[in-house]
Design an enzyme around this catalytic site. Structure first.
Site, mmCIF file in Angstrom:
data_model
loop_
_atom_site.group_PDB
_atom_site.id
_atom_site.type_symbol
_atom_site.label_atom_id
_atom_site.label_comp_id
_atom_site.label_asym_id
_atom_site.label_seq_id
_atom_site.Cartn_x
_atom_site.Cartn_y
_atom_site.Cartn_z
ATOM 1 N N ARG A 63 0.836 -1.204 0.000
ATOM 2 C CA ARG A 63 0.000 0.000 0.000
ATOM 3 C C ARG A 63 0.874 1.259 0.000
ATOM 4 O O ARG A 63 0.523 2.268 -0.585
ATOM 5 C CB ARG A 63 -0.996 -0.005 1.156
ATOM 6 C CG ARG A 63 -2.007 1.131 1.084
ATOM 7 C CD ARG A 63 -3.142 0.991 2.097
ATOM 8 N NE ARG A 63 -4.199 0.094 1.662
ATOM 9 C CZ ARG A 63 -5.222 0.449 0.882
ATOM 10 N NH1 ARG A 63 -5.355 1.693 0.472
ATOM 11 N NH2 ARG A 63 -6.136 -0.434 0.532
ATOM 12 N N GLU A 78 -10.158 5.507 6.728
ATOM 13 C CA GLU A 78 -8.730 5.799 6.747
ATOM 14 C C GLU A 78 -8.310 7.130 6.111
ATOM 15 O O GLU A 78 -7.408 7.790 6.630
ATOM 16 C CB GLU A 78 -7.968 4.652 6.060
ATOM 17 C CG GLU A 78 -8.107 3.347 6.802
ATOM 18 C CD GLU A 78 -7.473 2.186 6.050
ATOM 19 O OE1 GLU A 78 -8.042 1.769 5.023
ATOM 20 O OE2 GLU A 78 -6.412 1.724 6.474
HETATM 21 N N1 HPA Z 1 -5.360 -4.839 3.218
HETATM 22 C C1 HPA Z 1 -5.615 -5.194 4.478
HETATM 23 N N2 HPA Z 1 -5.907 -4.352 5.437
HETATM 24 C C2 HPA Z 1 -5.918 -3.070 5.130
HETATM 25 C C3 HPA Z 1 -5.659 -2.644 3.841
HETATM 26 C C4 HPA Z 1 -5.369 -3.559 2.842
HETATM 27 O O1 HPA Z 1 -5.149 -3.217 1.680
HETATM 28 N N3 HPA Z 1 -5.720 -1.318 3.839
HETATM 29 C C5 HPA Z 1 -5.998 -0.955 5.082
HETATM 30 N N4 HPA Z 1 -6.122 -2.018 5.876
HETATM 31 MO MO1 MOS Z 2 -6.760 -1.945 8.446
HETATM 32 S S1 MOS Z 2 -5.360 -0.477 8.988
HETATM 33 O O1 MOS Z 2 -7.364 -2.594 9.914
HETATM 34 O O2 MOS Z 2 -7.987 -1.005 7.788
#
Ligand code: HPA
Ligand code: MOS
Length: 746
Positions: free
Chosen positions: A304, A695
């Site tokens: 990510r 987020e």
């Molecule tokens: N995968 C898993 N958990 C996450 C992600 C992802 O891409 N982004 C934020 N939490």
């Molecule tokens: Mo993931 S940081 O629990 O969305």
């Protein structure tokens, strides 16, 4: 907090893991963690602990009937240490006793000796030693090498960001209860019920159908319970199988702080090239992720980071490389933003440095390079329905960026003891799990004979309000009142193969599945409604009264009043061999402007105001979404300015009690937080026109770092402070007091 749960929370009636009544015969667990960061176990003697009052059993790796392995992505993490230890707090043994106090007392009597080795704590050192979780990954577009020559300025630098505690109010915990015939029910404070079910099955050597994992709600999670709720649940389940009795465990805050992973610290090198007009021609970055001692979700988080290396900007020539570096700290894990914030912070630092070199405000460089419709990201996806420009312009129109900057400059000209800084932070965040397979969800909807509705999905309520959103989606789809709809606990027995409630996708995916299930039921009811009520629609307020009669009639006509639906986010694909594809359903956009005042004598800073324009799509619930934006912002500010996670040179956490770690509180919160939502912003790619919200707003916090940096530079224009987060008062004061630096030649 959901308004759904609000009245329960304020009366103390909501039930968390530790509130569940203990079934008769319940044992309490306490976990012995390694006192050293790296070494070989030379002695593990539990005899004295077993002799302690009220102690029933002490579990070690030898008691595990299945596989001693909890790693979700890579099989590199034992449940209980066997032979060697790799971080301070790594679980070695579990005491089971009749009271929690007895278990904790006996834990001290375990004879554990370890031949200590020097730990590796720095990701760059780990990389130099070849301690990588996987080969380096690189996302690239254009030709950076060819581009450097065309740049008017090329700036290089290093950026470091620190770990961050989740500081969920409810610490990690679980209660496992043995049922008949070798089956188990596990109540776990997890974002990932199926993740827990799978690992319990693996460690106990049982089929998944023998284990039900049930989650009512979590007292906060923020990513900290996406993967790291699992070991505690598995320890309880193991205790259950070994003793035949229920076992419960709630980590105290001290154990939770020491034993669990946090946001990944990153150390990064960048090179950015701009032309004389401030267009970014090339950007190169290497991320050294401090992954900790086991993979956990690190490789996914690093991925990510690579997806967000270019932030909210269109850059034609990019090379971003990520290294997941194995160190001897507790495995770092998911935390709101999931590697995105770390990557965006580096780019903002690069832009600030380039703007300084150009002699223009950073916001000029930012604005000139914003993403546009049709921009191709380095990973091959094309920006569609791109709202970066719209959010920026709307924020500028509402809040007046130049006027705010001019006011700060006027203040700075007139004051020596305080300085103000202003910074703009645009956000573009991809929605979908980067692991394409996880982008699926299911719902089970039951309509009872009185017309009340019960919804089960894979979504876990953790204070983010997903249950209220699910209720609203179901009520709106069925055309009935909200009070008729209840959301069940999240149980692997009712909804199978759940993806974690994570990646901001909880309401998107589970809401879409719930809506599909409702549409199936409506489809079955429609002919009956047409015949009996002279109407083929169930929508509208008057229909709410008719709903009970319709449901009753449907039951008598032997029509199925339950439905199960499956949603798989469409049009996703990613090819990891080519590092190209379309990994996200869509992006969330926004822009924030932050004003900071620095007290030059104390080094303390006040975030005066954060003003945001945020893209919610069509909000599923405005109050919930506003709460998400404000909460994420507070956490982002904390990460950037306040929350300092420190380890000593033997890998021991220094902030190992709540009193030693500063979390953002109400006095730290900005006096002004304005949040405007983009109007007419329906999103074609999520349920009912909405957008995910959890987020993306976290990254507005990055603006505060650069606003404060501006203020520091107003006081000390001769400096070029290294970019290290958090920018605490201590660090600020060191800069303010630094010896005059020679001017770096341009
Ligand atoms: N995968 C898993 N958990 C996450 C992600 C992802 O891409 N982004 C934020 N939490
Ligand atoms: Mo993931 S940081 O629990 O969305």
């Amino acid at each position: 907090m959901t308004r759904d749960d609000l009245h329960l929370h304020v009366r103390g009636e909501s039930s968390f893991i530790d509130d569940l009544p203990s079934p008769a015969g319940t044992l309490h667990a306490a976990v012995l963690g390694s006192p050293v960061a790296r070494g070989a176990i030379t002695r593990l003697d539990v005899a004295a602990a077993l002799r302690c009052a009220d102690v029933e059993r002490v579990l070690t790796a030898a008691d595990i009937p299945g596989e001693n392995q909890i790693g979700a992505i890579l099989p590199d993490e034992p449940l209980l240490a066997a032979g060697t230890v790799h971080h301070v707090g790594q679980p070695v043994a579990v005491v089971l006793a009749r009271t929690a106090a007895a278990a904790r007392r006996a834990r001290r009597e375990i004879g554990l000796e370890i031949a200590e080795a020097r730990p590796v704590l720095d990701p760059r050192e780990a990389a130099a030693k070849g301690q990588l979780l996987q080969p380096a990954r690189t996302f690239a577009i254009g030709d950076v090498e060819a581009a450097w020559g065309q740049c008017a300025h090329v700036v290089t630098g290093r950026v470091d960001s620190g770990a961050q505690e989740h500081f969920y109010l409810e610490t990690q915990g679980a209660l496992a209860v043995p049922l008949e015939n070798g089956t188990l029910r596990v109540h776990s404070a997890t974002q990932s019920p199926t993740g827990v079910q799978k690992v319990v099955a693996r460690v106990l050597g049982l089929p998944m159908h023998a284990i039900e994992v049930d989650v009512r709600r979590l007292g906060g999670a923020f990513g900290g319970k996406e993967d790291q709720a699992t070991p505690w649940a598995v320890m309880c389940a193991l205790g259950c199988v070994v003793t035949g009795r229920p076992v419960r465990l709630t980590l105290d805050r001290h154990d939770d702080l020491r034993m669990t992973g946090k946001r990944h610290p990153y150390s990064s090198d960048y090179r950015i090239g701009v032309d004389a007009e401030g267009r970014i021609l090339a950007y190169e970055v290497t991320f050294y992720q401090n992954s900790g001692s086991a993979a956990d979700l690190s490789t996914s988080i690093l991925e990510r980071s690579l997806f967000h290396a270019t932030g909210s900007y269109a850059i034609a020539n990019v090379r971003a490389t990520g290294l997941a570096c194995r160190t001897n700290l507790p495995p770092f894990t998911a935390f709101r933003g999931f590697g995105g914030p770390q990557a965006m912070f580096v780019l903002e630092a690069a832009i600030a440095a380039a703007a300084r070199r150009l002699g223009v405000p950073a916001r000029e460089v930012q604005r000139r390079n914003l993403l546009r419709e049709g921009t191709v990201f380095p990973f091959g996806m094309v920006a569609e329905d791109c709202r970066a420009q719209r959010c920026w312009d709307e924020a500028d129109r509402r809040y007046g960026f130049s006027a705010l900057a001019a006011a700060a400059a006027a203040h700075n000209a007139a004051h020596a003891a305080t300085k103000k800084g202003v910074a703009v932070m645009p956000v573009c965040f991809g929605i979908s799990f980067t692991n394409t397979a996880l982008n699926q969800a299911r719902a089970l909807v039951h309509v009872y004979q009185d017309g009340s509705v019960n919804v089960s999905t894979g979504a876990v309520e953790m204070g983010q309000g997903v249950n209220l959103k699910l209720r609203k989606i179901v009520a709106e789809t069925l055309g009935i009142g909200l009070a008729r709809v209840r959301v069940e606990s999240t149980s692997t027995g009712r909804v199978a193969n759940t993806s974690p409630t994570a990646a901001s996708t909880g309401a998107d995916m589970n809401g879409a599945a719930a809506r599909m299930a409702c549409l199936q039921i409506l489809h079955r009811l429609r002919p009956l409604a047409a015949a009996r009520l002279g109407s083929d629609t169930c929508a509208g307020a008057s229909a709410d009264v008719a709903w009970s009669q319709l449901v009753q009639a449907a039951y008598l006509a032997r029509i199925d009043l339950s439905a199960h639906a499956h949603y798989a986010t469409p049009d996703l694909a990613f090819d990891r061999a080519k590092e190209k594809g379309r990994p996200f359903a869509y992006h969330v956009y926004g822009a924030a402007v932050t004003e900071v005042t620095l007290d030059c004598l104390r080094g303390t800073a006040t975030v005066d105001a954060v003003r945001v324009v945020h893209d919610l799509g069509r909000s599923l619930d405005l109050a919930t979404d506003l709460g998400q934006v404000e909460g994420a912002l507070a956490q982002g500010l904390g990460w950037m300015l306040l929350e300092e996670a420190r380890y000593d040179d033997r890998g021991r956490l220094l902030h190992d009690t709540a009193g030693k770690y500063k979390v953002p509180d109400v006095r730290f919160a900005p006096a002004t937080v304005d949040v405007a939502f983009l109007a007419d912003a329906d999103n074609a790619r999520a349920v009912l026109g909405s957008k995910a919200v959890g987020e993306p707003p976290f990254m507005y916090g990055i603006g505060a770092y650069f606003a404060l940096r501006e203020a520091i530079l107003a006081a000390r224009p001769d400096l070029d402070p290294e970019v290290v987060a958090p920018l605490t008062p201590e660090r600020t004061l060191m800069w303010l007091a630094a010896a005059p630096a020679p001017v770096v030649p341009a």
